[in-house]
Structure formats: structure tokens, C-alpha cells
Scaffold this active site. Structure first.
Site, PDB file in Angstrom:
ATOM      1  N   LYS A   1       7.122  22.932 -13.857  1.00 18.91           N
ATOM      2  CA  LYS A   1       6.373  21.880 -13.755  1.00 18.91           C
ATOM      3  C   LYS A   1       6.123  21.731 -12.112  1.00 18.91           C
ATOM      4  CE  LYS A   1       5.399  17.379 -14.416  1.00 18.91           C
ATOM      5  NZ  LYS A   1       5.475  15.923 -15.058  1.00 18.91           N
TER       6      LYS A   1
ATOM      7  N   HIS B   1      -1.155  10.314 -27.210  1.00 13.98           N
ATOM      8  CA  HIS B   1      -1.166   9.073 -26.642  1.00 13.98           C
ATOM      9  C   HIS B   1      -1.708   8.203 -27.822  1.00 13.98           C
ATOM     10  CE1 HIS B   1      -0.485  10.757 -22.609  1.00 13.98           C
ATOM     11  NE2 HIS B   1       0.508  10.538 -22.981  1.00 13.98           N
TER      12      HIS B   1
ATOM     13  N   GLU C   1       9.555  17.587 -24.972  1.00  5.66           N
ATOM     14  CA  GLU C   1       8.796  17.907 -23.922  1.00  5.66           C
ATOM     15  C   GLU C   1       9.436  19.189 -23.318  1.00  5.66           C
ATOM     16  OE1 GLU C   1       6.055  16.213 -22.862  1.00  5.66           O
ATOM     17  OE2 GLU C   1       6.493  14.134 -22.451  1.00  5.66           O
TER      18      GLU C   1
ATOM     19  N   ASN D   1      -0.404  18.585 -20.382  1.00  7.00           N
ATOM     20  CA  ASN D   1      -0.686  17.641 -21.520  1.00  7.00           C
ATOM     21  C   ASN D   1      -0.782  18.152 -22.939  1.00  7.00           C
ATOM     22  OD1 ASN D   1      -0.704  15.366 -20.294  1.00  7.00           O
ATOM     23  ND2 ASN D   1      -2.592  15.575 -19.088  1.00  7.00           N
TER      24      ASN D   1
ATOM     25  N   ARG E   1       0.854  -1.128  -0.214  1.00  6.55           N
ATOM     26  CA  ARG E   1       0.029  -0.043  -0.102  1.00  6.55           C
ATOM     27  C   ARG E   1       0.902   1.492   0.002  1.00  6.55           C
ATOM     28  NH1 ARG E   1      -3.574  -2.793   3.566  1.00  6.55           N
ATOM     29  NH2 ARG E   1      -5.251  -3.758   2.422  1.00  6.55           N
TER      30      ARG E   1
ATOM     31  N   ARG F   1      -3.022  21.782 -13.937  1.00  2.35           N
ATOM     32  CA  ARG F   1      -2.044  20.563 -14.551  1.00  2.35           C
ATOM     33  C   ARG F   1      -2.483  20.123 -15.952  1.00  2.35           C
ATOM     34  NH1 ARG F   1       1.032  16.002 -10.979  1.00  2.35           N
ATOM     35  NH2 ARG F   1       2.303  15.367 -12.645  1.00  2.35           N
TER      36      ARG F   1
ATOM     37  N   LYS G   1       3.175  11.589 -11.094  1.00  2.00           N
ATOM     38  CA  LYS G   1       2.438  10.648 -11.923  1.00  2.00           C
ATOM     39  C   LYS G   1       3.042   9.381 -12.318  1.00  2.00           C
ATOM     40  CE  LYS G   1      -0.498  13.651 -14.297  1.00  2.00           C
ATOM     41  NZ  LYS G   1      -0.967  14.235 -15.772  1.00  2.00           N
TER      42      LYS G   1
ATOM     43  N   HIS H   1       7.722   8.214 -27.071  1.00  2.00           N
ATOM     44  CA  HIS H   1       6.914   8.863 -26.703  1.00  2.00           C
ATOM     45  C   HIS H   1       7.076  10.457 -27.065  1.00  2.00           C
ATOM     46  CE1 HIS H   1       4.028  11.058 -23.819  1.00  2.00           C
ATOM     47  NE2 HIS H   1       5.129  11.521 -23.414  1.00  2.00           N
TER      48      HIS H   1
ATOM     49  N   HIS I   1      -0.676  16.045 -25.864  1.00  3.23           N
ATOM     50  CA  HIS I   1      -0.698  14.756 -25.590  1.00  3.23           C
ATOM     51  C   HIS I   1      -2.056  13.715 -25.726  1.00  3.23           C
ATOM     52  CE1 HIS I   1       3.000  15.635 -23.441  1.00  3.23           C
ATOM     53  NE2 HIS I   1       2.916  14.512 -22.957  1.00  3.23           N
TER      54      HIS I   1
ATOM     55  N   GLU J   1      -4.466  17.533 -10.697  1.00  2.00           N
ATOM     56  CA  GLU J   1      -4.845  17.838 -12.116  1.00  2.00           C
ATOM     57  C   GLU J   1      -6.417  17.942 -12.076  1.00  2.00           C
ATOM     58  OE1 GLU J   1      -2.901  15.768 -15.392  1.00  2.00           O
ATOM     59  OE2 GLU J   1      -4.733  15.916 -16.463  1.00  2.00           O
TER      60      GLU J   1
HETATM   61  P1  NAD Z   1      12.744   5.482 -21.745  1.00  2.08           P
HETATM   62  O1  NAD Z   1      12.818   5.072 -20.062  1.00  2.08           O
HETATM   63  O2  NAD Z   1      12.328   4.328 -22.442  1.00  2.08           O
HETATM   64  O3  NAD Z   1      14.162   5.602 -21.882  1.00  2.08           O
HETATM   65  C1  NAD Z   1      14.662   5.810 -23.388  1.00  2.08           C
HETATM   66  C2  NAD Z   1      15.625   4.774 -23.814  1.00  2.08           C
HETATM   67  O4  NAD Z   1      17.005   5.347 -23.399  1.00  2.08           O
HETATM   68  C3  NAD Z   1      15.835   3.381 -23.287  1.00  2.08           C
HETATM   69  O5  NAD Z   1      16.180   2.522 -24.365  1.00  2.08           O
HETATM   70  C4  NAD Z   1      16.662   3.278 -22.211  1.00  2.08           C
HETATM   71  O6  NAD Z   1      17.178   2.122 -21.796  1.00  2.08           O
HETATM   72  C5  NAD Z   1      17.802   4.391 -22.631  1.00  2.08           C
HETATM   73  N1  NAD Z   1      18.495   5.382 -21.458  1.00  2.08           N
HETATM   74  C6  NAD Z   1      17.895   5.866 -20.557  1.00  2.08           C
HETATM   75  N2  NAD Z   1      19.090   6.567 -19.791  1.00  2.08           N
HETATM   76  C7  NAD Z   1      20.077   6.318 -20.800  1.00  2.08           C
HETATM   77  C8  NAD Z   1      21.363   7.099 -20.617  1.00  2.08           C
HETATM   78  N3  NAD Z   1      21.533   8.009 -19.590  1.00  2.08           N
HETATM   79  N4  NAD Z   1      22.248   6.509 -21.448  1.00  2.08           N
HETATM   80  C9  NAD Z   1      21.968   5.617 -22.585  1.00  2.08           C
HETATM   81  N5  NAD Z   1      20.661   5.097 -22.705  1.00  2.08           N
HETATM   82  C10 NAD Z   1      19.884   5.558 -21.775  1.00  2.08           C
HETATM   83  O7  NAD Z   1      11.876   6.611 -22.077  1.00  2.08           O
HETATM   84  P2  NAD Z   1      12.165   8.252 -21.540  1.00  2.08           P
HETATM   85  O8  NAD Z   1      11.911   8.881 -22.967  1.00  2.08           O
HETATM   86  O9  NAD Z   1      12.843   8.384 -20.769  1.00  2.08           O
HETATM   87  O10 NAD Z   1      10.369   8.100 -21.074  1.00  2.08           O
HETATM   88  C11 NAD Z   1       9.193   7.957 -21.811  1.00  2.08           C
HETATM   89  C12 NAD Z   1       8.115   7.682 -21.054  1.00  2.08           C
HETATM   90  O11 NAD Z   1       7.863   8.763 -19.942  1.00  2.08           O
HETATM   91  C13 NAD Z   1       6.709   7.283 -21.489  1.00  2.08           C
HETATM   92  O12 NAD Z   1       6.171   6.077 -20.858  1.00  2.08           O
HETATM   93  C14 NAD Z   1       5.811   8.470 -21.157  1.00  2.08           C
HETATM   94  O13 NAD Z   1       4.398   8.107 -20.882  1.00  2.08           O
HETATM   95  C15 NAD Z   1       6.384   8.741 -19.703  1.00  2.08           C
HETATM   96  N6  NAD Z   1       6.183  10.079 -19.321  1.00  2.08           N
HETATM   97  C16 NAD Z   1       5.602  10.151 -18.163  1.00  2.08           C
HETATM   98  C17 NAD Z   1       5.352  11.696 -17.436  1.00  2.08           C
HETATM   99  C18 NAD Z   1       5.096  11.704 -16.031  1.00  2.08           C
HETATM  100  O14 NAD Z   1       4.761  12.854 -15.378  1.00  2.08           O
HETATM  101  N7  NAD Z   1       5.037  10.472 -15.282  1.00  2.08           N
HETATM  102  C19 NAD Z   1       5.865  12.773 -18.168  1.00  2.08           C
HETATM  103  C20 NAD Z   1       6.439  12.498 -19.518  1.00  2.08           C
HETATM  104  C21 NAD Z   1       6.431  11.069 -19.970  1.00  2.08           C
HETATM  105  N1  GLY Z   2       3.158  15.218 -18.159  1.00  2.00           N
HETATM  106  C1  GLY Z   2       2.139  15.460 -17.696  1.00  2.00           C
HETATM  107  C2  GLY Z   2       1.976  15.588 -16.008  1.00  2.00           C
HETATM  108  O1  GLY Z   2       2.704  15.555 -15.253  1.00  2.00           O
HETATM  109  O2  GLY Z   2       1.002  16.320 -15.707  1.00  2.00           O
END
Ligand code: NAD
Ligand code: GLY
Length: 370
Positions: free
Chosen positions: A228, A253, A186, A246, A122, A242, A144, A267, A249, A238
């Protein structure tokens, strides 16, 4: 030089530290948070090879024992099967409620690992150590967490604030250029939604950021995290503002889900295309003039990002299929879609008043893939 930004969310205020070398100092940063000198680290196989040894060494130097799990890299890992395996592993390693989970990696590991931390016993505390530009400017901040399903992106999840975020900008040196650019989308989003001056700066100095000029990286990560953190501090769950984060997005998405979360469309690339489409929709509804999408797309393309459907390789559903996917958007109310639109660069707002024929017209015009 290390900068600290505070995220003032009620009940879980915490710091985001930004700068080069934070991984080397991670032991000292974590010790005050630990009930016992042991952490469980979630990472992916790429990051495990490049950065886990340094992270383990830093923790070892502070007397902290590490159990680490390296998951397959890529968006497909942000899914139910990996929640189950990760939670089982965390329980098998004996993680207790008072322990700390660390997510070392990009947004996939941060979102998945944060979600596992949210539901394990939990809720256990976790620390984000983002290693992609995308995660440092966006996903590691704000709490998030979640996973994707065939119905849509991030539809299963929880708000769960990290106890600390350590954004070591030196990790960006090993990031593949395509991933760096995806993260840059982003950054462009943040500027486009709320800071016209920051957008001007990106047009001027974005190249230097993408070349990892240290001052530009520091400036951009700090600016995005501050923006942010301010928004999340005012509207963690949100209820209103907030949603502006998006921008682009709802389109992005649907594109990612339509493309099956494959490596054909990252992404950040989907966000870049989505930004252009959100601007097109804003023009069609009379909120801004056509110079806005033109300027956005020119900058995205100059930065090496796709900026239109015609720029992408992935196979996509048709217009009806995309609109069906958009109906799953979390912003929808009583079956009506809501979109983040633009009055200009730096001036986003949320609209519940988007006739479906306008959306259809935008997608069909984009279907000419121009
Ligand atoms: P990811 O986590 O897939 O990383 C991208 C690639 O880079 C992967 O292959 C990883 O292994 C590699 N990598 C990571 N760090 C590295 C480094 N320092 N050197 C070499 N390779 C490295 O993708 P991402 O773009 O970081 O994240 C995308 C995700 O984030 C999506 O699922 C998206 O929905 C999510 N997201 C979430 C929020 C939120 O608020 N929670 C906001 C924006 C995006
Ligand atoms: N990436 C959108 C949010 O964090 O609200």
C-alpha cells in the site's frame, strides 16, 4: 521485532512502525512530534477498555498528558453527528494547531478521527495507532479519512496523511474472531490485486495468520503495508493506480450502504463478497476464466468469510437499488461507472468499459445467491 515502512508522499513523508509492544513505547515515539507534552486521544469504548490504560501509562511515563474521548464502537459512528461531537470536544479540550491528535482503534476511529483532524483549525497533525487487522493492513495507511452518509460510503472526506503510524500487532490478541476475519478480507484483496505469490502464501499460511502466529502476522502486515505504501507513494490522490486498492469495493460499498451500516455486515465482510463479484464481472467481460472467482471464493470461505450474497444475513436492496447505490462510487466519471477487474489473481486493472447489462447480469446471477 519492530519493522518500519516509509510512506513517501510528497510533503508528508512518514513512517509506519509494525510489531508487538509499540503501545508500550508510544511515549518515546510521540515526544519528538510534540510542541507541548499533551495529546488528545480519540478511541472507541471497546478499545478504551482494553488498550487505553496501557497507552495512557506509556504516554504518562514520557510526561505526556492525555485527554481521551471514547466514542461508540461500530460503523454508524463514522457519520456527521460524531464529526460534530468530536470536533466540539477537541476544541473544548483546547487542541491547538500545533498539537497532535491520536486515533487509537480500528478503521472507524482512524477514518473519523483523521477527518476531524483534517478539518479542525484547517488541519492538525495526527498519529494513527491502529488496533484491528483491517486498520493495520489498510485503513491506517495512506491518508484517506472520511465518513459515511445515507448516499454512500466515504463520500465526505479528505486526504490527510498521519505524522506516524504505530501498528502494535499485540493488540490483535483481543480482537473478536469475526473482526479478525473481516480484516483478513483486506489482506486477501491486496494479494488478489497485485501479488500472486502473496496469494499463494495466504492459501498456505493464512490459517496461521488467523491463529495470530507471530511470524505470519508480521509477514502479512508488513507485506500489505509495503504494497500500500508503494502505491500511495506513487499516486497519493488516486489519479490512477491507487484505484486498484478498491478491488471489490464498488460492490462492497453498495452492500454496506444498502445494509444501513449495521453490524449485520462488517466492511471486511462486504469486501469479501465484493471480491467474488468483481471476479464474476471480470469473467463475464472475458478478462479471466471462471477458475479465478472459484479460487478466491474457496479461500475466503476456508478463512471463515462470507464470499457470496447468499452467505450474508443483512437485508439488501434489489439489483436496481444496488446499481443506483453504485452510481455514487467516487471512481465514476461523467456518470459512467468504473470497476477494478481482474485478469487473474494478482493482476488487477481499472476498466471504464463495463456495460450496465453485464453488471446487472452478475448481480442477478448472484441474486440466485449461489
Ligand atoms: P472498527 O473500527 O469498527 O473496529 C472493529 C471492531 O473491533 C469495533 O467494535 C472495535 O471497537 C473493535 N476493536 C478494535 N480494536 C480492537 C482490539 N484490539 N481488541 C478488541 N476489539 C477491538 O472497524 P475496522 O474493520 O477496523 O474498520 C472498518 C472501517 O475502515 C470502515 O469504515 C472502512 O470504510 C474503513 N476503511 C478505510 C480505509 C482507508 O484507506 N481509510 C481502508 C479500508 C477500510
Ligand atoms: N482503501 C483504499 C485506499 O486507501 O485507497
Amino acid at each position: 521485532m519492530i519493522e518500519t515502512v516509509r510512506v513517501n508522499v510528497a510533503g508528508a513523508p512518514h513512517e509506519v512502525r509494525i510489531g508487538p509492544g509499540l503501545i508500550g513505547q508510544a511515549g518515546d515515539a510521540l515526544v519528538p512530534l510534540l510542541a507541548r507534552h499533551r495529546v488528545a486521544v480519540l478511541t472507541d469504548e471497546h478499545v478504551a477498555e482494553l488498550w487505553l490504560p496501557a497507552f495512557e501509562a506509556a504516554l504518562g511515563a514520557a510526561g505526556i498528558e492525555v485527554d481521551a474521548l471514547a466514542l461508540p464502537p461500530g460503523e454508524a459512528t463514522k457519520s456527521w453527528p460524531w464529526v460534530e461531537r468530536t470536533c466540539s470536544w477537541l476544541l473544548d479540550t483546547g487542541v491547538e494547531r500545533g498539537d497532535l491528535v491520536v486515533t487509537l482503534g480500528g478503521g472507524v476511529i482512524g477514518d473519523l478521527g483523521g477527518f476531524c483532524a483534517a478539518i479542525l483549525r484547517r488541519g492538525v497533525r495526527y498519529v494513527q495507532v491502529p488496533t484491528t487487522l483491517l486498520a493495520q493492513v489498510d485503513s491506517a495507511v495512506g491518508g484517506k479519512t472520511g465518513i459515511d452518509t445515507t448516499q454512500g460510503k466515504n463520500l465526505i472526506g479528505a486526504f490527510h496523511q498521519p505524522a506516524l503510524v504505530l501498528a502494535d500487532t499485540a493488540t490483535l490478541a483481543t480482537l473478536p474472531v469475526r473482526e479478525l476475519r473481516a480484516g483478513y478480507a483486506e489482506v486477501v484483496k491486496m494479494a488478489a490485486l497485485g501479488d500472486a505469490g502473496f496469494f499463494d502464501w495466504l492459501e498456505e499460511d493464512g490459517d496461521d495468520l488467523l491463529d495470530l502466529g507471530p511470524a505470519s502476522v508480521a509477514h502479512a502486515v508488513r507485506a500489505a503495508v509495503r504494497m500500500k505504501a508503494d502505491i500511495v507513494g506513487r499516486d497519493e490522490r488516486e489519479g490512477g493506480e491507487r484505484a486498484l486498492l478498491n478491488l471489490g469495493h464498488t460492490f462492497a460499498h453498495a452492500l454496506e450502504t444498502g445494509a444501513g451500516y449495521s453490524g449485520d455486515l462488517l466492511h471486511g465482510e462486504a469486501v469479501a463478497i465484493g471480491l467474488g463479484l468483481a471476479a464474476d464481472l471480470s469473467v463475464r467481460l472475458g478478462h479471466c476464466d471462471a477458475a479465478v472467482p472459484a479460487r478466491l471464493r474457496a479461500h475466503l470461505r476456508a478463512s471463515g468469510l462470507p464470499a457470496a450474497l447468499s452467505d450474508m444475513q443483512a437485508h439488501l436492496p434489489d439489483t436496481d437499488g444496488l446499481i443506483d447505490l453504485m452510481r455514487q462510487d467516487k471512481k465514476a466519471v461523467a456518470g459512467r461507472l468504473r470497476f477494478v477487474l481482474l485478469r487473474g489473481i494478482g493482476a488487477a486493472f481499472v476498466s471504464a468499459d463495463v456495460p450496465e447489462d453485464a453488471l446487472r447480469a452478475v448481480l442477478e446471477a448472484a441474486g440466485d445467491r449461489g
